[in-house]
Enzyme design. Structure first.
Site, PDB file in Angstrom:
ATOM      1  N   ARG A 135       0.814  -1.218   0.000  1.00 14.52           N
ATOM      2  CA  ARG A 135       0.000   0.000   0.000  1.00 14.52           C
ATOM      3  C   ARG A 135       0.854   1.278   0.000  1.00 14.52           C
ATOM      4  NH1 ARG A 135      -3.447  -2.325   5.012  1.00 14.52           N
ATOM      5  NH2 ARG A 135      -1.513  -3.514   5.234  1.00 14.52           N
ATOM      6  N   GLN A 161      11.912 -14.477   6.258  1.00  9.50           N
ATOM      7  CA  GLN A 161      10.638 -15.106   5.870  1.00  9.50           C
ATOM      8  C   GLN A 161      10.637 -15.079   4.343  1.00  9.50           C
ATOM      9  OE1 GLN A 161       7.177 -12.691   6.527  1.00  9.50           O
ATOM     10  NE2 GLN A 161       5.755 -14.426   6.475  1.00  9.50           N
ATOM     11  N   GLY A 216       7.122  -3.630  12.630  1.00  9.08           N
ATOM     12  CA  GLY A 216       8.097  -2.635  12.185  1.00  9.08           C
ATOM     13  C   GLY A 216       7.434  -1.383  11.636  1.00  9.08           C
ATOM     14  N   ASN A 271      38.684  27.061  -7.818  1.00  8.93           N
ATOM     15  CA  ASN A 271      39.318  25.866  -7.260  1.00  8.93           C
ATOM     16  C   ASN A 271      39.344  24.702  -8.239  1.00  8.93           C
ATOM     17  OD1 ASN A 271      36.498  25.759  -7.075  1.00  8.93           O
ATOM     18  ND2 ASN A 271      36.561  24.228  -5.456  1.00  8.93           N
ATOM     19  N   SER A 311      37.538  43.728  -3.224  1.00  7.13           N
ATOM     20  CA  SER A 311      36.347  43.163  -3.858  1.00  7.13           C
ATOM     21  C   SER A 311      36.655  42.549  -5.209  1.00  7.13           C
ATOM     22  CB  SER A 311      35.297  44.257  -4.058  1.00  7.13           C
ATOM     23  OG  SER A 311      34.898  44.707  -2.792  1.00  7.13           O
TER      24      SER A 311
HETATM   25  C1  UD1 Z   1      -2.042  -6.051  11.393  1.00  5.55           C
HETATM   26  C2  UD1 Z   1      -3.025  -6.905  12.205  1.00  5.55           C
HETATM   27  C3  UD1 Z   1      -4.220  -6.044  12.606  1.00  5.55           C
HETATM   28  C4  UD1 Z   1      -3.768  -4.826  13.377  1.00  5.55           C
HETATM   29  C5  UD1 Z   1      -2.728  -4.047  12.582  1.00  5.55           C
HETATM   30  C6  UD1 Z   1      -2.111  -2.968  13.458  1.00  5.55           C
HETATM   31  C7  UD1 Z   1      -2.815  -9.187  11.377  1.00  5.55           C
HETATM   32  C8  UD1 Z   1      -3.439 -10.261  10.558  1.00  5.55           C
HETATM   33  N1  UD1 Z   1      -3.452  -8.046  11.431  1.00  5.55           N
HETATM   34  O1  UD1 Z   1      -2.701  -5.679  10.186  1.00  5.55           O
HETATM   35  O2  UD1 Z   1      -5.101  -6.806  13.412  1.00  5.55           O
HETATM   36  O3  UD1 Z   1      -4.870  -3.992  13.696  1.00  5.55           O
HETATM   37  O4  UD1 Z   1      -1.642  -4.919  12.152  1.00  5.55           O
HETATM   38  O5  UD1 Z   1      -1.317  -2.113  12.708  1.00  5.55           O
HETATM   39  O6  UD1 Z   1      -1.771  -9.424  11.988  1.00  5.55           O
HETATM   40  N2  UD1 Z   1       4.639  -8.760   7.961  1.00  5.55           N
HETATM   41  C9  UD1 Z   1       5.586  -9.739   7.831  1.00  5.55           C
HETATM   42  N3  UD1 Z   1       5.309 -10.811   7.018  1.00  5.55           N
HETATM   43  C10 UD1 Z   1       4.131 -10.970   6.371  1.00  5.55           C
HETATM   44  C11 UD1 Z   1       3.156  -9.950   6.518  1.00  5.55           C
HETATM   45  C12 UD1 Z   1       3.429  -8.863   7.329  1.00  5.55           C
HETATM   46  O7  UD1 Z   1       6.665  -9.659   8.409  1.00  5.55           O
HETATM   47  O8  UD1 Z   1       3.968 -11.973   5.674  1.00  5.55           O
HETATM   48  C13 UD1 Z   1       4.944  -7.591   8.824  1.00  5.55           C
HETATM   49  C14 UD1 Z   1       4.864  -6.296   8.050  1.00  5.55           C
HETATM   50  O9  UD1 Z   1       6.140  -5.967   7.516  1.00  5.55           O
HETATM   51  C15 UD1 Z   1       4.426  -5.303   9.117  1.00  5.55           C
HETATM   52  C16 UD1 Z   1       3.660  -6.148  10.110  1.00  5.55           C
HETATM   53  O10 UD1 Z   1       3.994  -7.482   9.840  1.00  5.55           O
HETATM   54  O11 UD1 Z   1       5.516  -4.699   9.778  1.00  5.55           O
HETATM   55  C17 UD1 Z   1       2.146  -5.944   9.998  1.00  5.55           C
HETATM   56  O12 UD1 Z   1       1.740  -6.310   8.693  1.00  5.55           O
HETATM   57  P1  UD1 Z   1       0.637  -5.511   7.904  1.00  5.55           P
HETATM   58  O13 UD1 Z   1       0.438  -6.156   6.591  1.00  5.55           O
HETATM   59  O14 UD1 Z   1       0.936  -4.063   7.931  1.00  5.55           O
HETATM   60  O15 UD1 Z   1      -0.638  -5.816   8.820  1.00  5.55           O
HETATM   61  P2  UD1 Z   1      -1.966  -4.959   8.942  1.00  5.55           P
HETATM   62  O16 UD1 Z   1      -2.789  -5.183   7.735  1.00  5.55           O
HETATM   63  O17 UD1 Z   1      -1.626  -3.582   9.273  1.00  5.55           O
HETATM   64 CA    CA Z   2       0.235  -2.410   9.354  1.00  2.45          CA
END
Ligand code: UD1
Ligand code: CA
Length: 455
Positions: A16, A73, A101, A384, A403
């Site tokens: 996104r 991962q 993160g 320079n 000057s």
């Molecule tokens: C997630 C939560 C949601 C919460 C929100 C808070 C889940 C399913 N949902 O949604 O309930 O309200 O965070 O901000 O957990 N990441 C990985 N590997 C993956 C997918 C994601 O390491 O395969 C990491 C992303 O880099 C990120 C974090 O996990 O730092 C959260 O992932 P993101 O996709 O942003 O989750 P949200 O849709 O925000």
């Molecule tokens: Ca998120």
């Protein structure tokens, strides 16, 4: 107290964000998002840190390798799948603090309260929650009679569930053995076909285990960054926090909302900041300095009592009581001694300017060493660069430069010398000498009448 392991999820693509840069490397007040999260974990004194990387893993791991363990991962199959990667390291009797993160505004105070709540309540897991006026996009906390029942993602929620304002911040504490057994049971049966970390709670609840929620006092801390709009919102909140912090430390900021101070910047009391000023990088501004209006400072040290007005300074060191600007440009490697004046439309690069020296108007000084109390006349230029290489200009103490002088580098001027205005200096000038290089002025009397008679 049990051992704490912090796991930071940072493998997601950040689709996104619509950017080539991995999401956690986007800058917030001058630091990548991941740094803000690691800073908070370090502030809590947690030694064991593991960051899950995936998308853009080289960039992220290079950046954090010296401060966090790293697990890869390979395929980003969801937050639950990310956490599954830690299974071989998780210890049964430890506490696992899971962070995202992309959640840089959480304070270490909130995290420490969460950990305390988790430990005191002896829960199997504790979810950090927040009450949001607009909970759109977040997982919602489902409760019955105040008892936690589970988390439902926005995309899987029914209209009633979408109306819940208590959201999942994506930060959790787990008891090691409970997390391990639940992680082994999650499946990707949901709207996004992902392994949701949040499904762990369903499993724990059905196993009859105790789950606690802990709500942040300040919902802005829970802001997750999924797109550029949220990044800008978070930055606004963080800049506001930073300004308030420094004002409480004795810094005066005029029209605070027009001033941007990065997270690593260090200010001192009685610093005065005028509107439209940006201070970035590892800058340090000492007591009583006045910055702005309209000034950008990046990675600079600015000595006490100095004044920088409508100027740009980058990787420069400005001594005490200097006057810079309006409209000066200090480039990398500039070092100004005490009481130096750099005036309007002056550019300085890779040069040391001695105490009390003045470069007041319209000059370029590059690759130079200027002694103390030198006066550089308006429009003076150090030449320079010959198209291939850069050369040095050295000017001794107390020398007066008329000057519009050009110094063709390499060239060395002694102390107490005088350079006549308009000279192009190609040869060294000894101490106390006068150097002038000009063609003789011709004066042709009555030139206008002669011209008229020529018709
Ligand atoms: C997630 C939560 C949601 C919460 C929100 C808070 C889940 C399913 N949902 O949604 O309930 O309200 O965070 O901000 O957990 N990441 C990985 N590997 C993956 C997918 C994601 O390491 O395969 C990491 C992303 O880099 C990120 C974090 O996990 O730092 C959260 O992932 P993101 O996709 O942003 O989750 P949200 O849709 O925000
Ligand atoms: Ca998120």
């Amino acid at each position: 107290m049990p051992q704490i392991t912090a796991v930071i999820l940072a493998a997601g693509k950040g689709t996104r964000m619509k950017s080539e840069l991995p999401k956690v490397m986007h800058l917030l007040a001058g630091l990548p998002l991941i740094d803000h999260v690691l800073d908070k974990v370090e502030k809590l004194g947690i030694q064991e840190k593991v960051t899950i990387v995936g998308h853009g893993r080289e960039i992220v791991s290079d950046h954090i390798a010296n401060r966090s363990g790293i697990l890869v991962q390979e395929k980003q199959l969801g937050t639950g799948h990310a956490l599954i990667q830690t299974l071989p390291l998780l210890k049964d009797d430890s506490t696992i603090l899971v962070l995202s993160g992309d959640q840089p505004l959480l304070s270490s105070e909130t995290l420490s309260s969460l950990l305390r709540h988790h430990q005191e309540s002896k829960a199997s897991a504790t979810v950090l929650t927040a009450m949001m006026d607009n909970p759109f996009g977040y997982g919602r906390i489902m409760k019955k009679n105040g008892i936690f029942e589970g988390i439902v993602e926005e995309k899987d929620a029914n209209p009633d569930q979408k109306g819940i304002n208590e959201i999942n911040t994506g930060t959790y504490c787990f008891h090691g053995s409970s997390l391990k057994s639940a992680l082994k049971q999650i499946t990707p049966q949901n709207a996004q076909g992902e392994y949701y970390l949040t499904d762990v709670f369903k499993i724990l609840v059905s196993g009859g285990l105790k789950i606690e929620t802990f709500c942040t006092a300040d919902p802005s801390e829970a802001l997750g960054i999924n797109n550029q709009v949220q990044l800008a919102e978070a930055e606004e909140i963080l800049y506001d926090r930073i300004r308030k912090y420094w004002m409480m430390e004795g810094v005066t900021i005029m029209n605070p909302s027009s001033v941007f101070i990065d997270a690593q910047v260090v200010l001192s009391k009685d610093v005065f900041i005028y509107p439209f000023t940006i201070i970035k990088g590892n800058s340090r501004i000492e007591e009583g300095a006045m910055l702005g209006p309209g000034t950008t400072i990046i990675n600079c040290i600015c000595g006490s009592g100095s004044r920088i007005e409508n100027s740009v300074a980058r990787d420069a060191e400005i001594g005490k009581n200097c006057l810079v600007g309006p409209f000066a440009y200090l480039r990398p490697g500039t070092e100004l001694g005490e009481g130096v004046k750099v005036g309007d439309f002056v550019e300085i690069k890779n040069s040391r300017i001695g105490e009390g020296t003045k470069v007041p108007h319209l000059s370029y000084i590059g690759d130079s060493i200027l002694g103390e109390n030198v006066n550089i006349g308006a429009g003076t230029i150090t030449c320079n660069y010959d198209g291939k290489s850069k050369y040095k200009t050295v000017i001794g103490n107390n020398t007066f430069v008329g000057s519009n002088t050009n110094f063709i580098a390499p060239v060395e001027i002694g102390q107490d010398a005088i350079i006549g205005a308009g000279s192009t200096i190609t040869k060294d000038v000894p101490d106390k000498a006068l150097a002038v290089e000009r063609s003789q002025q011709k004066v042709i009397e009555n030139w206008q009448r002669a011209k008229d008679s020529r018709g």
